[in-house]
Every structure is written in C-alpha cells, then in structure tokens.
Design an enzyme around this catalytic site. Structure first.
Site, mmCIF file in Angstrom:
data_model
loop_
_atom_site.group_PDB
_atom_site.id
_atom_site.type_symbol
_atom_site.label_atom_id
_atom_site.label_comp_id
_atom_site.label_asym_id
_atom_site.label_seq_id
_atom_site.Cartn_x
_atom_site.Cartn_y
_atom_site.Cartn_z
ATOM 1 N N HIS A 1 -0.468 -10.358 9.189
ATOM 2 C CA HIS A 1 -1.799 -9.222 9.690
ATOM 3 C C HIS A 1 -2.469 -9.951 10.910
ATOM 4 C CE1 HIS A 1 -2.364 -7.822 5.179
ATOM 5 N NE2 HIS A 1 -1.629 -6.898 6.216
ATOM 6 N N ARG B 1 0.692 -6.724 -5.100
ATOM 7 C CA ARG B 1 1.095 -8.378 -5.072
ATOM 8 C C ARG B 1 -0.025 -9.016 -5.445
ATOM 9 N NH1 ARG B 1 2.420 -8.532 1.123
ATOM 10 N NH2 ARG B 1 2.147 -6.218 0.663
ATOM 11 N N ARG C 1 6.137 -3.274 16.539
ATOM 12 C CA ARG C 1 5.660 -3.924 15.584
ATOM 13 C C ARG C 1 7.065 -4.802 14.756
ATOM 14 N NH1 ARG C 1 1.477 -2.769 10.638
ATOM 15 N NH2 ARG C 1 1.050 -4.637 10.382
ATOM 16 N N GLU D 1 -4.447 -1.482 14.729
ATOM 17 C CA GLU D 1 -3.645 -2.757 14.695
ATOM 18 C C GLU D 1 -2.207 -1.894 16.491
ATOM 19 O OE1 GLU D 1 -3.065 -2.132 10.864
ATOM 20 O OE2 GLU D 1 -1.620 -4.599 10.909
ATOM 21 N N ASN E 1 6.655 1.539 14.060
ATOM 22 C CA ASN E 1 6.062 0.790 13.269
ATOM 23 C C ASN E 1 7.260 1.113 12.283
ATOM 24 O OD1 ASN E 1 4.833 -0.752 11.286
ATOM 25 N ND2 ASN E 1 2.879 -0.139 11.246
#
Ligand code: ADP
Length: 395
Positions: A175, A236, A86, A380, A9
């Site tokens: 996601h 964000r 990923r 994940e 990742n």
C-alpha cells in the site's frame, strides 16, 4: 484533444484504467472485472452502457476493448503521452517508480516469487499496453517502494540471518503508493512540507495496513513479507501465532489449505461467518448479529493496538490519518478504534466524526485531542499519473 496519461492497475481478475490530462485532472476511468471467467464484463465510469467483452476475456482483450471504447466516446486522444502501471512487488531493487525497459521487466519477473498472485498480472498489463502502444513510454510504480526506507530493525524478522541473505525473507510492506499520497496530502492540509511532517497513516480497505511516516519517509509498517501480516482485513487474518501452522498441520490441514484459509476465509469474513464487507457487517450488527459485532470489535481493537505500536518509531506526531473504503466511510470503526486510544491522548469529536466532509480538511479530532485526526480519501492513480509525467519529462 490534449495528450493524456493512462494509468493501468491489473488485479488477478480485474483491470482498472484511469485517464488524466497533463495537469493531472482525471478525464475518465474504466474497469473490467471477472476476467478469464465466462461472465467477464466491463464499463466506463459514468456511462450507462456496459462495454461488451468476449467470454473468458483476458487482460489483453479487456485493455484493447476498453481503449477502443474510450476512443469511441472521444475520451482518449489517439495515444497517451505516457502510461503508468501499478506493480505490487518491487523487492529491494525498486526504491521509487521507474521507466520500464527490458531490464525492469526482468526484475519485476524475478520478484514474482514474492508476489505470485500479483506481479504476473501486472506484467500481462505491461505486455498488453506495449503491444497496443509500442512507442509510448511506460513507467512502473511499486506498492513496496515507499517502504524501502525502513531500517533493519523494522524490516528484519528475528530469524536466522541466512533467510534474509539467501532467500530475501524480510518485511517489505505494501500500500506504499497510498501511504505516500497520505504523507503528502496530510502535510498539505496541515500547512507543512512533507519533509517535516510525521504521521500515522491507516489504509483500511479490503486489505488494511498502517504505516509510521517520519519526516515524509516510511519508518515502520504493518504488512510484511506478504500482504497477510498485520491488521485484521476483509478476508485475511493479519497477525497470527506462527505456531498455528504446525498446529493446523497436526489437525490434517495441508499447506495450501492453511494458505487459503488465512488469505481468503479469515478476517472479517471468518469471524462473522457472513461477509467481508464492513458496511454489511455494521448492518448485521445493528440487527443483533453478535458474530458481526464481534468482527468489528476485533478489527478496531487490533487497529488501535497497531496505532500504539507505530508511535514507537516517531519522535513527534503531526496527525493520525485514516483512508480506504472503511477509513473514509465508517464513522463507527473510527469511533470504536479511537475509544481505545484515550490514554495516548487521541480524542475524536463525535459530531465531526459523523460529518467529517462538512468540516475543513477532514479533521475529526476533539478540541482536547493531543493530536489531529484526519480522514482523507486516497488517490493512488493520481500518484502514478504524476510519477509517469515526472519520469517522462526527465527522460
Ligand atoms: P479495496 O481495498 O478493494 O479498494 P475499498 O477501499 O473500496 O476496498 O474498501 C472496501 C471496504 O470499505 C468494504 O469493507 C466496504 O464495506 C467498506 N465501506 C465502503 N463504504 C462504507 C460505509 N459507508 N460504511 C462502512 N464501510 C464502508
């Protein structure tokens, strides 16, 4: 040693590795951070010694160093059975994970315009592992792929249609690997099959998104063309009035400055003026820091509104599911958010919310609640490892 599956990742300045055995049990994990900086460093989880990295080490050097360190510690067989990567953006091309070949690499490259910070580093990771393990099959799992089942009514913006046709302007969602895990894990815990389970899945980490999942498929999600849309996040802004751009420009801000503020200086950090870290915000709020308390309020209120919005896509709801560092750990955020949703029939049990780990299956709803509410740690890496094993077995 049995053959293993390596999951890679790559973030813009980090590299995370996870190693699973053939039964998808995790053997080891490792991380390199501050890559391309003077003080780049790496470590293997559970190991007290840091792994030496050269100053300004890049993704390739970090990968080589960590793989040798894993081998030195007898944690990795000579070469993994397969490698899973990923990748953030798969555009409209990738609806599921794929074996990597030169066409796939070209398409990931083509999607880089939609994810300029993310896809190039994923490609750097793929390149580095291909050099190190040239004969080992590799797969790519995409954060966008799971949301490719959205209908046009959910993925199109109300813009001139040529923007979608010519420039691929649409909502993609992100996601997806985590939301897919939630769909399956929630179904398992509820004693159902994923194909008959409908949930609302909230992934609340530094980035935050919420997805409506109908009979196992993503039907609406809060992130859009980029991972900036939707919920309030660590740094964000999430949703803002598009009129803001023109207004800020009229005040003298450049496009780059606006982009920087909305992505890196807004959200919890912007409102509190202190930190993007929810745990620290809770401590500050407890000590009377009002902007921190307000940041938590706004975060929870926006999240609650989105839970309501996601209901529009579902004909029934089996559970609301919360995950990510905040969703898994902050009983305060869960309680505050759900306090806005009593009219819809969500009722949290205060004691179970505080001690969700002590109760079976992570359930935290009160007996009066219309819907189950579950806290589930996401995984994940496990999804990517399973996809890698599946694709390689089928190939
Ligand atoms: P990332 O998106 O980077 O993977 P994580 O899923 O690890 O992030 O989530 C990080 C967030 O989780 C941070 O805001 C952190 O403060 C928050 N968090 C972790 N533990 C707790 C806790 N015990 N209480 C409140 N917030 C927590």
């Amino acid at each position: 040693m049995k053959q293993s599956i390596l999951v890679v990742n790559c973030g813009s300045s980090s590299l995370k590795l996870a190693l699973f055995d053939e039964r998808s049990e995790k053997i080891a994990s490792a991380v390199a951070q501050r890559l391309n900086e003077q003080d780049a460093f790496a470590r293997i989880d559970g190991d007290n010694h840091t792994v030496e990295l050269p100053a300004n080490a890049n993704h390739k050097q970090a990968l080589q160093t960590l793989v040798s360190a894993l081998r030195d510690r007898q944690l990795m067989a000579s070469a993994p059975l397969c490698i899973g990567h990923r990748v953030v953006h798969g555009g409209e091309t990738f609806r599921e994970a794929v074996l990597i070949d030169s066409d796939v690499i070209e398409t990931i490259n083509d999607c880089a315009g939609l994810a300029p910070l993310h896809n190039p580093v994923a490609l750097a990771g793929i390149e580095a592992t291909r050099e190190q393990f040239p004969d080992i099959p590799q797969i790519a799992a995409f954060d966008t792929a799971y949301h490719q089942t959205l209908a046009p009514r959910a993925y199109l913006y109300a813009l001139p249609e040529a923007y979608y046709r010519d420039w691929s302007v649409r909502r993609y969602g992100f996601h997806g690997i985590s939301h897919f895990f939630m769909a399956n894990e929630a179904a398992r815990r509820l004693g159902k099959t994923p194909a008959t389970t409908s949930i609302i899945s909230a992934h609340l980490g530094n980035g935050c998104s919420i997805t409506a999942i109908k009979d196992g498929l993503s039907v609406d999600t809060s992130m859009g063309l980029t991972p900036l849309e939707g919920l309030v996040m660590g740094t964000r802004s999430g949703d803002v009035d598009p009129g803001l751009f023109g207004y800020l420009a009229s005040r003298g801000m450049t496009l780059n400055e606006i982009h920087e503020v909305l992505n890196h200086k807004s959200g919890l950090l912007g409102i509190s003026g202190q930190t993007n870290d929810m745990r620290s915000l809770c401590e500050l709020a407890d000590h009377g820091h009002e902007p921190s308390a307000l940041a938590i309020e706004i975060f929870c209120f926006r999240l609650a509104k989105y839970v309501g919005a996601m209901m529009a896509s579902l004909s029934h709801l089996d559970a609301l599911v919360l995950t990510g560092g905040i969703g898994e750990n902050s009983s305060r955020v869960r309680e505050k958010t759900l306090s806005h949703l009593k009219l819809l029939g969500f009722h949290i049990d205060a004691d179970m919310n505080e001690h969700h780990g002590c109760y079976s299956d992570g359930r935290i709803e009160h007996a009066d609640s219309r819907f189950p509410i579950l806290v589930i740690p996401t995984n994940e890496e496990l999804v990517i490892a399973r996809e890698a094993a599946r694709l390689v077995a089928n190939s």
